[in-house]
Every structure is written in structure tokens, then in C-alpha cells.
Design an enzyme around this catalytic site. Structure first.
Site, PDB file in Angstrom:
ATOM      1  CG  HIS A  51      -1.813  -1.140   1.345  1.00  0.00           C
ATOM      2  ND1 HIS A  51      -1.607  -2.187   2.186  1.00  0.00           N
ATOM      3  CD2 HIS A  51      -2.967  -1.407   0.684  1.00  0.00           C
ATOM      4  CE1 HIS A  51      -2.587  -3.073   2.049  1.00  0.00           C
ATOM      5  NE2 HIS A  51      -3.430  -2.626   1.141  1.00  0.00           N
ATOM      6  CG  ASP A  54       1.986  -1.428   3.336  1.00  0.00           C
ATOM      7  OD1 ASP A  54       1.670  -1.414   4.537  1.00  0.00           O
ATOM      8  OD2 ASP A  54       1.321  -2.006   2.449  1.00  0.00           O
ATOM      9  CD  GLU A 176      -7.666  -7.390  -3.826  1.00  0.00           C
ATOM     10  OE1 GLU A 176      -6.761  -6.540  -3.772  1.00  0.00           O
ATOM     11  OE2 GLU A 176      -7.828  -8.269  -2.970  1.00  0.00           O
ATOM     12  CD  GLU A 212      -8.224 -11.678  -1.129  1.00  0.00           C
ATOM     13  OE1 GLU A 212      -7.497 -10.692  -1.332  1.00  0.00           O
ATOM     14  OE2 GLU A 212      -8.687 -11.965  -0.008  1.00  0.00           O
ATOM     15  CG  HIS A 215     -11.924 -10.545  -2.242  1.00  0.00           C
ATOM     16  ND1 HIS A 215     -11.222  -9.443  -2.667  1.00  0.00           N
ATOM     17  CD2 HIS A 215     -11.610 -10.705  -0.940  1.00  0.00           C
ATOM     18  CE1 HIS A 215     -10.517  -8.953  -1.666  1.00  0.00           C
ATOM     19  NE2 HIS A 215     -10.727  -9.702  -0.605  1.00  0.00           N
ATOM     20  CG  ASP A 250     -11.563 -11.192   3.344  1.00  0.00           C
ATOM     21  OD1 ASP A 250     -11.270 -12.335   2.955  1.00  0.00           O
ATOM     22  OD2 ASP A 250     -11.055 -10.159   2.869  1.00  0.00           O
ATOM     23  CG  ASP A 252      -7.501 -12.401   3.919  1.00  0.00           C
ATOM     24  OD1 ASP A 252      -8.152 -12.592   2.875  1.00  0.00           O
ATOM     25  OD2 ASP A 252      -7.325 -11.267   4.398  1.00  0.00           O
ATOM     26  CG  ASP A 285      -4.339 -10.316   0.710  1.00  0.00           C
ATOM     27  OD1 ASP A 285      -3.708 -10.130   1.768  1.00  0.00           O
ATOM     28  OD2 ASP A 285      -5.191  -9.519   0.279  1.00  0.00           O
TER      29      ASP A 285
HETATM   30  C1  XUL Z   1      -9.038  -6.696   1.259  1.00  0.00           C
HETATM   31  C2  XUL Z   1      -7.862  -7.082   0.535  1.00  0.00           C
HETATM   32  C3  XUL Z   1      -6.740  -6.105   0.554  1.00  0.00           C
HETATM   33  C4  XUL Z   1      -6.211  -5.804  -0.785  1.00  0.00           C
HETATM   34  C5  XUL Z   1      -5.102  -4.808  -0.824  1.00  0.00           C
HETATM   35  O1  XUL Z   1      -9.907  -7.713   1.495  1.00  0.00           O
HETATM   36  O2  XUL Z   1      -7.784  -8.168   0.018  1.00  0.00           O
HETATM   37  O3  XUL Z   1      -5.689  -6.647   1.286  1.00  0.00           O
HETATM   38  O4  XUL Z   1      -5.711  -6.985  -1.316  1.00  0.00           O
HETATM   39  O5  XUL Z   1      -5.480  -3.585  -0.393  1.00  0.00           O
HETATM   40 MN    MN Z   2      -6.445  -8.998  -1.462  1.00  0.00          MN
END
Ligand code: XUL
Ligand code: MN
Length: 346
Positions: A51, A54, A176, A212, A215, A250, A252, A285
Site C-alpha cells: 500500500h 506501507d 480487485e 482474490e 473474495h 473475510d 484470508d 494475501d
Molecule cells: C481486502 C484485501 C486487501 C487488498 C489490498 O480484502 O484483500 O488486502 O488486497 O489492499
Molecule cells: Mn487482497
């Protein structure tokens, strides 16, 4: 001996996290950036995702020259480590100015802030040698449908993207998509929406997607089908592989953790399409489980990469000829079992 894999792997500094969630504080000490970069190399990753903040922490309180100076300093660290910056994304969802959204906020001052910050992100990307900007539209949506005008919001997104495309003709933008969280309903919930939005911009060739796994599952869709859809348009420019156990927050999770077969199918799609041969990276991610001890702070990244490479071998050794015969015979029962047996191994 297996063939060398063509994949380049990536993760972001936020993927080594401290375990805070909405119900409790951090449970691991933060690790400095230099430590994260050293781990990335040690684990066999070649690229890092960022980001804007970051790269330049506390970015809103720094002057433009200072921001670019700090970005240049980080570039040197990356160069010295032999690591590339894969993507840079404006983190538009933390600021007090974007409480009601960024590009689609009802407040024109907030929209202006979001666009200016995104243009600065593009300059930062240039300073770290990266041409791929990722937009995750975190707060572009509503908690209640009556709060914003949906059509106007799409127009505002197009205007914002056009401004970015015109700011620097070398950059590409990967959207995304995510259907919810933090919003109830997000405006660009799937890759279909993202590519339709791309076609409304002034330079669709430079606006593609990042998919992703989690998602897609949150949208009730199959991640490998979503990837195939973007690939058909030549627009899958990165992936955030992870996993998600059904419709909840979410998660991850590590790649393959919830559904190994779905992970296999994602890898198979990437293999079939020579993903990576045009410079794309495979990014994970993923997050540690909150219960993780500090000495295991990067295991979820190492494990996701390992699972991916194991599944590459599975994709390469899948008997496509036999599968073709079963498909021609419409014997999907046998095809189903063939996949299961292949994943279980002998
Ligand atoms: C949010 C997500 C973020 C983006 C980057 O769910 O996946 O980490 O990948 O901003
Ligand atoms: Mn992501």
C-alpha cells in the site's frame, strides 16, 4: 526431478500481522520492515506488494518531496535485496476523510482527497519501479441502499480512474473486486463488474483485474471460473491466492486450507494459461491464525507457497488424455473420482 517452476511469488508487509481483530488487540509484537523483507527472500519469494503507506508511513503528514525521498530509500532496499515491487495500492479506507467512501463519497472534499492521494500513489509506484496500481474499493458501497446513487457512483469511479490513467500513461490499473466487508454491498463485487467498469474508462487496455480467492467465494462464485473469465479478456494481472470457509468474515486462510480441490482448480487454470509468462506474480494475501505464536509468524506464507507448488505438480501430472476420454463419454462420475484419486495420491 520436477521441472523448474516459472512462477514469481509475492506477499505484502500486512501479511505478517499482529493478530488484532474487531474483538481483541494484537497478540504478536510487530516485526520491522527489514525483517519482513529478509524473510521474504529466505522463503523464496521474489516480489513484494505494497500500500502507499506501507512504503511511506504516516503519509498524510508528509510533504510531497519527503514522500518521494522515502519511496526512493525503500527502492534501494528492494534493489539491494533483489526484490521487485509488484503492486502499489492507495490505502483509502483508514483516513478520517473517507469514512463515507473515497471516490464515491457523498462529500466532494473527500472525493478530492481520494483522487489526490491516488495520484500520489502513482508517483510512489514510479519511484519504486512499479507500473501496476491496485484498487480495492473498500468503502465504495453502502451500508443502506438509499445512502448513495448507484449510477452516479459508477460515474464517479470512472472519473477517478480516468484521472489516474491520464496522470501517468505508463501505469496499468488492476481492480480487485470484493462483494462486501467492510460495506454491506460493494459497487464492484465481481470481476465481471470490474471489466465492465474498465470498458467505460478512457483507456480500457490499461484497466484489468486482480482476483482474490476469498473474495470470489464471498460472492458465491468459483475462483477458477472468475480467473478464466479475466484471462479470456487478457486481463488477469495478478492473483491474491488464499482460502475462505463459506460465507462469513473475510478469512484470508492459507491457500488450500479450506478447499484443496478448489485450490487445485485455480492452479490448473493458471497453468493452462501460462500465467506468469507475461511478468505476472502469484501473490498470497493470507493471514496467520490469531493463535499463532511469534516463532511461526511466517509459516502461513511458506505453507501457501509450498501447497501451490505441490498443486502445480498435481496439475502437470493430471492425465488430461484420460480426462478427455471421460468427458467425451459424459462419464462425469468417473471424472469426479479421477480428480479425487489424483489429489489423494497413491
Ligand atoms: C481486502 C484485501 C486487501 C487488498 C489490498 O480484502 O484483500 O488486502 O488486497 O489492499
Ligand atoms: Mn487482497
Amino acid at each position: 526431478m520436477s521441472k523448474p517452476h516459472p512462477y514469481r511469488f509475492s506477499f505484502g508487509p500486512w501479511n505478517i500481522s499482529e493478530g488484532a481483530d474487531p474483538y481483541g488487540p494484537a497478540v504478536r509484537l510487530p516485526k520491522p520492515f527489514d525483517w519482513k523483507l529478509a524473510q521474504l527472500r529466505k522463503l523464496g519469494f521474489e516480489a513484494m506488494m505494497f500500500h502507499d503507506d506501507d512504503i511511506v508511513p504516516d503519509i498524510d503528514n508528509k510533504s510531497a518531496p519527503q514522500v518521494l525521498r522515502e519511496a526512493g530509500e525503500l527502492r534501494k532496499k528492494l534493489d539491494d535485496a533483489g526484490v521487485i515491487a509488484e503492486i502499489v495500492a492507495p490505502r483509502l479506507w483508514f483516513s478520517p476523510q473517507t469514512i463515507d467512501g473515497a471516490y464515491t463519497s457523498n462529500d466532494p472534499k473527500a472525493r478530492k482527497y481520494a483522487i489526490n492521494r491516488s495520484l500520489q500513489t502513482i508517483d510512489i509506484a514510479g519511484a519504486v519501479g512499479c507500473d501496476l496500481i491496485v484498487l480495492w474499493f473498500a468503502r465504495e458501497g453502502t451500508y443502506l441502499r438509499e445512502a448513495k446513487d448507484g449510477r452516479r457512483s459508477v460515474e464517479l469511479l470512472v472519473e477517478a480512474i480516468n484521472t489516474m490513467l491520464m496522470h501517468d500513461r505508463k501505469i496499468r490499473i488492476a481492480i480487485e473486486p470484493k462483494p462486501n466487508e467492510p460495506m454491506d454491498h460493494a459497487y464492484i463485487p465481481t470481476i465481471g463488474h470490474a471489466l465492465a467498469l474498465s470498458n467505460l474508462t478512457c483507456d480500457p487496455k490499461r484497466v484489468g483485474g486482480l482476483i482474490e480467492t476469498a473474495h470470489c467465494i464471498l460472492a458465491g462464485l468459483d475462483p477458477s471460473d472468475e480467473m478464466d473469465f479475466a484471462l479470456s479478456a487478457g486481463k488477469l494481472w495478478s492473483v491474491h491466492l488464499n482460502d475462505q470457509n463459506g460465507l462469513k468474515f473475510d478469512q484470508d486462510k492459507p491457500f488450500g486450507s479450506a478447499n484443496l480441490r478448489s485450490a487445485f482448480n485455480q492452479v490448473r487454470v493458471l497453468e493452462r494459461n501460462q500465467f506468469g509468462s507475461r511478468g505476472e506474480c502469484v501473490a498470497f494475501d493470507v493471514h496467520s491464525f490469531r493463535s499463532t505464536k511469534i516463532e511461526h509468524a511466517v509459516d502461513h506464507l511458506a505453507n501457501s507457497r509450498k501447497t501451490f507448488l505441490r498443486l502445480v505438480e498435481k496439475a502437470r501430472t493430471f492425465d488430461e488424455g484420460k480426462a478427455g476420454e471421460l468427458i467425451a463419454d459424459r462419464n462425469y462420475q468417473a471424472l469426479d473420482q479421477m480428480v479425487i484419486e489424483h489429489l489423494l495420491g497413491s
